[in-house]
Design a protein around this motif. Sequence first.
Motif, mmCIF file in Angstrom:
data_model
loop_
_atom_site.group_PDB
_atom_site.id
_atom_site.type_symbol
_atom_site.label_atom_id
_atom_site.label_comp_id
_atom_site.label_asym_id
_atom_site.label_seq_id
_atom_site.Cartn_x
_atom_site.Cartn_y
_atom_site.Cartn_z
ATOM 1 N N CYS A 8 0.917 -0.994 -0.094
ATOM 2 C CA CYS A 8 -0.080 -0.037 0.110
ATOM 3 C C CYS A 8 0.900 1.349 0.067
ATOM 4 O O CYS A 8 0.652 1.966 -0.665
ATOM 5 N N ARG A 9 2.024 1.300 0.849
ATOM 6 C CA ARG A 9 3.011 2.411 0.869
ATOM 7 C C ARG A 9 3.576 2.692 -0.182
ATOM 8 O O ARG A 9 3.593 3.702 -0.932
ATOM 9 N N LYS A 30 -8.829 8.050 6.389
ATOM 10 C CA LYS A 30 -7.395 8.268 6.323
ATOM 11 C C LYS A 30 -7.031 7.659 7.709
ATOM 12 O O LYS A 30 -5.817 6.984 7.484
ATOM 13 N N ALA A 31 -7.664 7.700 8.845
ATOM 14 C CA ALA A 31 -7.052 6.817 10.030
ATOM 15 C C ALA A 31 -6.985 5.535 9.737
ATOM 16 O O ALA A 31 -6.030 4.753 10.208
ATOM 17 N N THR A 32 -7.825 4.690 8.972
ATOM 18 C CA THR A 32 -7.810 3.279 8.753
ATOM 19 C C THR A 32 -6.674 3.167 7.848
ATOM 20 O O THR A 32 -5.722 2.206 8.097
ATOM 21 N N ILE A 33 -6.225 4.007 6.784
ATOM 22 C CA ILE A 33 -5.153 3.745 5.920
ATOM 23 C C ILE A 33 -3.754 3.902 6.749
ATOM 24 O O ILE A 33 -2.900 3.115 6.636
ATOM 25 N N ALA A 34 -3.840 4.982 7.931
ATOM 26 C CA ALA A 34 -2.603 5.365 8.285
ATOM 27 C C ALA A 34 -2.159 4.199 9.467
ATOM 28 O O ALA A 34 -0.922 3.702 9.699
ATOM 29 N N ASN A 35 -3.217 3.697 10.016
ATOM 30 C CA ASN A 35 -3.286 2.644 11.036
ATOM 31 C C ASN A 35 -2.621 1.204 10.310
ATOM 32 O O ASN A 35 -1.794 0.580 10.616
ATOM 33 N N GLU A 37 -0.982 0.985 7.375
ATOM 34 C CA GLU A 37 0.356 1.259 6.686
ATOM 35 C C GLU A 37 1.489 1.300 7.918
ATOM 36 O O GLU A 37 2.414 0.856 7.835
ATOM 37 N N ALA A 38 1.114 1.504 9.184
ATOM 38 C CA ALA A 38 1.957 1.577 10.246
ATOM 39 C C ALA A 38 1.944 0.237 11.084
ATOM 40 O O ALA A 38 2.695 0.101 12.068
ATOM 41 N N GLY A 39 1.183 -0.700 10.534
ATOM 42 C CA GLY A 39 1.150 -2.152 11.064
ATOM 43 C C GLY A 39 0.230 -1.984 12.345
ATOM 44 O O GLY A 39 0.540 -3.136 13.108
ATOM 45 N N LYS A 40 -0.505 -1.055 12.523
ATOM 46 C CA LYS A 40 -1.203 -1.061 13.931
ATOM 47 C C LYS A 40 -2.483 -2.024 13.908
ATOM 48 O O LYS A 40 -3.006 -2.397 14.784
ATOM 49 N N ARG A 41 -3.033 -2.228 12.745
ATOM 50 C CA ARG A 41 -4.134 -3.031 12.780
ATOM 51 C C ARG A 41 -4.347 -3.475 11.165
ATOM 52 O O ARG A 41 -4.089 -2.915 10.095
ATOM 53 N N ALA A 42 -5.141 -4.527 11.157
ATOM 54 C CA ALA A 42 -5.394 -5.079 9.768
ATOM 55 C C ALA A 42 -6.851 -4.889 9.463
ATOM 56 O O ALA A 42 -7.754 -5.155 9.992
#
Length: 77
Positions: A8-9, A30-35, A37-42
């Motif tokens: 994605c990144r 955007k928060a879903t995308i950020a999380n 891409e940061a590996g915080k959630r699938a």
Amino acid sequence: MGISSAQCRAGRALIGWSQDQLAMASKVAKATIANFEAGKRAPYDRTLLDLQTALEAAGVEFIPKNGGGAGVRLKKD
């Protein structure tokens, strides 16, 4: 095939999109995308498909894991 956060990144980088631009094109927060891409959630499978579809429509091609590892590239004209 679900896309990975790295794909994605990388896909965004290939076409010069920000997370905001991907959010608008995919209708994913955007928060879903950020999380993601940061590996915080699938995200849900449907959300991953929305992200993949938006990036593919913009010219990104996803390469499946085939011995060399998953990746991205720009589609040929």
